[in-house]
Scaffold this motif. Structure first.
Motif, PDB file in Angstrom:
ATOM      1  N   GLY A 174       0.745  -1.429   0.409  1.00 16.17           N
ATOM      2  CA  GLY A 174       0.113  -0.405   0.041  1.00 16.17           C
ATOM      3  C   GLY A 174       0.506   1.334  -0.637  1.00 16.17           C
ATOM      4  O   GLY A 174       0.184   2.867   0.702  1.00 16.17           O
ATOM      5  N   HIS A 175       2.056   1.323  -0.347  1.00 17.84           N
ATOM      6  CA  HIS A 175       2.502   2.072  -1.109  1.00 17.84           C
ATOM      7  C   HIS A 175       2.427   3.443  -1.384  1.00 17.84           C
ATOM      8  O   HIS A 175       1.533   2.903  -2.719  1.00 17.84           O
ATOM      9  CB  HIS A 175       4.598   2.190  -1.054  1.00 17.84           C
ATOM     10  CG  HIS A 175       5.226   2.878  -1.394  1.00 17.84           C
ATOM     11  ND1 HIS A 175       5.114   3.808  -1.655  1.00 17.84           N
ATOM     12  CD2 HIS A 175       6.339   3.455  -0.444  1.00 17.84           C
ATOM     13  CE1 HIS A 175       5.960   5.200  -0.975  1.00 17.84           C
ATOM     14  NE2 HIS A 175       6.370   4.639  -0.098  1.00 17.84           N
ATOM     15  N   PRO A 176       2.548   4.679  -0.971  1.00 18.21           N
ATOM     16  CA  PRO A 176       1.245   5.700  -2.022  1.00 18.21           C
ATOM     17  C   PRO A 176       2.258   5.949  -3.133  1.00 18.21           C
ATOM     18  O   PRO A 176       1.522   6.872  -4.028  1.00 18.21           O
ATOM     19  CB  PRO A 176       1.918   6.950  -0.841  1.00 18.21           C
ATOM     20  CG  PRO A 176       2.234   6.728  -0.057  1.00 18.21           C
ATOM     21  CD  PRO A 176       2.677   4.950   0.618  1.00 18.21           C
ATOM     22  N   THR A 191       0.480   3.648  -8.111  1.00 18.25           N
ATOM     23  CA  THR A 191      -0.875   3.804  -8.544  1.00 18.25           C
ATOM     24  C   THR A 191      -1.089   2.135  -9.194  1.00 18.25           C
ATOM     25  O   THR A 191      -0.520   2.228 -10.089  1.00 18.25           O
ATOM     26  CB  THR A 191      -0.973   5.107  -9.617  1.00 18.25           C
ATOM     27  OG1 THR A 191      -0.592   6.315  -9.294  1.00 18.25           O
ATOM     28  CG2 THR A 191      -3.210   5.154  -9.738  1.00 18.25           C
ATOM     29  N   MET A 210      -8.141  -1.213   1.300  1.00 17.24           N
ATOM     30  CA  MET A 210      -7.222  -0.828   2.410  1.00 17.24           C
ATOM     31  C   MET A 210      -6.278  -0.215   2.778  1.00 17.24           C
ATOM     32  O   MET A 210      -5.818   0.295   1.789  1.00 17.24           O
ATOM     33  CB  MET A 210      -6.647  -2.255   3.187  1.00 17.24           C
ATOM     34  CG  MET A 210      -7.982  -3.292   2.825  1.00 17.24           C
ATOM     35  SD  MET A 210      -7.366  -5.180   3.851  1.00 17.24           S
ATOM     36  CE  MET A 210      -8.190  -6.291   3.636  1.00 17.24           C
ATOM     37  N   THR A 211      -6.757   0.309   3.886  1.00 15.98           N
ATOM     38  CA  THR A 211      -4.969   1.036   4.229  1.00 15.98           C
ATOM     39  C   THR A 211      -4.449   0.766   4.903  1.00 15.98           C
ATOM     40  O   THR A 211      -4.446  -0.943   5.011  1.00 15.98           O
ATOM     41  CB  THR A 211      -5.807   1.935   5.397  1.00 15.98           C
ATOM     42  OG1 THR A 211      -5.862   1.137   6.854  1.00 15.98           O
ATOM     43  CG2 THR A 211      -6.521   2.990   5.723  1.00 15.98           C
ATOM     44  N   VAL A 212      -2.954   0.871   4.748  1.00 14.93           N
ATOM     45  CA  VAL A 212      -2.097   0.233   5.439  1.00 14.93           C
ATOM     46  C   VAL A 212      -2.156  -0.089   6.522  1.00 14.93           C
ATOM     47  O   VAL A 212      -1.561  -1.630   6.681  1.00 14.93           O
ATOM     48  CB  VAL A 212      -0.486   1.570   5.337  1.00 14.93           C
ATOM     49  CG1 VAL A 212       0.539  -0.032   5.509  1.00 14.93           C
ATOM     50  CG2 VAL A 212       0.016   2.578   3.647  1.00 14.93           C
ATOM     51  N   ASP A 213      -2.231   0.246   7.662  1.00 14.13           N
ATOM     52  CA  ASP A 213      -2.643  -0.722   8.800  1.00 14.13           C
ATOM     53  C   ASP A 213      -3.472  -1.322   8.572  1.00 14.13           C
ATOM     54  O   ASP A 213      -3.807  -3.047   8.970  1.00 14.13           O
ATOM     55  CB  ASP A 213      -3.407   0.663   9.875  1.00 14.13           C
ATOM     56  CG  ASP A 213      -2.157   2.040   9.822  1.00 14.13           C
ATOM     57  OD1 ASP A 213      -2.136   2.538   9.093  1.00 14.13           O
ATOM     58  OD2 ASP A 213      -2.614   2.504  11.688  1.00 14.13           O
ATOM     59  N   GLU A 214      -4.692  -1.221   7.799  1.00  9.70           N
ATOM     60  CA  GLU A 214      -6.094  -2.251   7.520  1.00  9.70           C
ATOM     61  C   GLU A 214      -4.716  -3.839   6.719  1.00  9.70           C
ATOM     62  O   GLU A 214      -5.439  -4.220   7.375  1.00  9.70           O
ATOM     63  CB  GLU A 214      -7.009  -1.453   6.866  1.00  9.70           C
ATOM     64  CG  GLU A 214      -7.964  -0.686   8.098  1.00  9.70           C
ATOM     65  CD  GLU A 214      -8.726  -0.483   6.696  1.00  9.70           C
ATOM     66  OE1 GLU A 214      -9.952   0.601   7.209  1.00  9.70           O
ATOM     67  OE2 GLU A 214      -8.525  -0.215   5.369  1.00  9.70           O
ATOM     68  N   ARG A 215      -4.171  -3.246   6.418  1.00 10.23           N
ATOM     69  CA  ARG A 215      -3.507  -4.696   5.547  1.00 10.23           C
ATOM     70  C   ARG A 215      -2.159  -5.193   6.220  1.00 10.23           C
ATOM     71  O   ARG A 215      -2.908  -6.544   6.745  1.00 10.23           O
ATOM     72  CB  ARG A 215      -2.495  -3.871   4.217  1.00 10.23           C
ATOM     73  CG  ARG A 215      -3.668  -3.189   3.260  1.00 10.23           C
ATOM     74  CD  ARG A 215      -2.425  -3.258   2.257  1.00 10.23           C
ATOM     75  NE  ARG A 215      -3.467  -1.288   1.068  1.00 10.23           N
ATOM     76  CZ  ARG A 215      -3.270  -1.386   0.090  1.00 10.23           C
ATOM     77  NH1 ARG A 215      -2.205  -2.837  -1.069  1.00 10.23           N
ATOM     78  NH2 ARG A 215      -3.843  -0.813  -0.495  1.00 10.23           N
TER      79      ARG A 215
END
Ligand SMILES: Nc1ncnc2c1ncn2[C@@H]1O[C@H](COP(=O)(O)OP(=O)(O)OP(=O)(O)O)[C@@H](O)[C@H]1O
Ligand SMILES: [Mg+2]
Length: 254
Positions: A55-57, A60, A76-81
């Motif tokens: 999930g690195h911003p 894309t 998912m957000t990085v945390d959720e992952r």
């Protein structure tokens, strides 16, 4: 039992000249207990794949899907992952000045489990894991990765993996820069995690050396943003002997 499924993944990276496509249709399935090795030339997109899944911003996703047990990882957000059970050991671990290793580990564990670990067992677990990885206890009070040698950073990544107990772990060149003893120690850490938690492992590497310790079930050749060939452990030996020429010629004329 967990399954990470990557389907026809296309990813671009932002550059000054605009978006540049890096991944061009990656298909890969990793189940609990399986070890997949990815080998491929520099710049072929292996780290891009690892970062995209994490999930690195900077990256894309232009098309394709990534699911963990059917759940949409890309939503998912990085945390959720991380809470869903994904773990990434980075090729170049980042320094976090002012945050001690011990604080970092406890905070990460609390965030992932949704509750703070019981103090007594936790302190014992951390101490034991550090001893197993031959990390001096003084590392616990040092800032995360600050001033760590290359090999010390890699051990710290595996320390996290052993304590956080992910269901799927992506290890990006965890073997590079390790001396012969450290390579064995780090490999033993991965094998312990495999034995204790049945973690599915995606191991990105340039060398067959680590594959002598961590036996891959599957070897994937990554060329020009996609998987060009798949096989068993014997494929790694073939790559070491022959290099990537036969894939690169194909890519150039395609
Ligand atoms: N900001 C950027 N601008 C231009 N190109 C970029 C940018 N970020 C990444 N790339 C390119 O994306 C490609 C894939 O990089 P990536 O780090 O995924 O390769 P890799 O397979 O992990 O290589 P290595 O084996 O050297 O670690 C490279 O050619 C890299 O130069
Ligand atoms: Mg890389």
């Amino acid at each position: 039992m967990s399954t990470l499924e990557i389907r026809d993944l296309h990813v671009s990276v932002e550059t000054k000249e605009g978006p540049k496509p890096i991944l061009r249709g990656v298909d890969l399935t990793i189940n609990s207990g399986e070890t997949h090795a990815i080998m491929g030339p520099n710049g072929s997109g292996k780290s891009t794949l690892a970062y995209s899944i994490a999930g690195h911003p900077k990256y894309t996703i232009t098309s394709g899907t990534v699911t963990l047990d059917g759940k949409d990882v890309l939503a998912m957000t990085v945390d959720e992952r991380a809470r869903a059970g994904m773990f990434l050991a980075m090729q170049y671990p980042v320094e976090v000045p002012g945050v001690s290793v011990s604080n970092f580990l406890r905070t990460a564990k609390t965030a992932i489990d949704g509750e703070a670990p019981a103090l007594r067992t936790w302190v014992k677990d951390v101490k034991g894991a550090m001893e197993n990885l031959r990390m001096d206890s003084s590392f616990a009070e040092r800032s995360v990765n600050e001033g760590f040698s290359g090999g010390e950073k890699k051990r710290h990544e595996i320390l996290q993996m052993e304590l956080l107990k992910p269901s799927i772990a992506i290890l990006d060149e965890t073997d590079s820069g390790l001396d012969v003893d450290a390579l064995r120690i780090v490999s033993e850490g991965v094998n312990r995690a495999k034995a204790n938690t049945d973690v599915g492992v995606l191991l990105i590497t340039h060398y067959t050396r680590i594959l002598r310790y961590i036996k891959p079930d599957f070897v994937h050749v990554f060329v020009d943003g996609r998987i060009a060939e798949e096989g068993g452990p014997e494929l790694a030996d073939r790559l070491e002997n022959e290099g990537y020429d036969r894939f690169l010629t194909g890519a150039a004329t395609a």
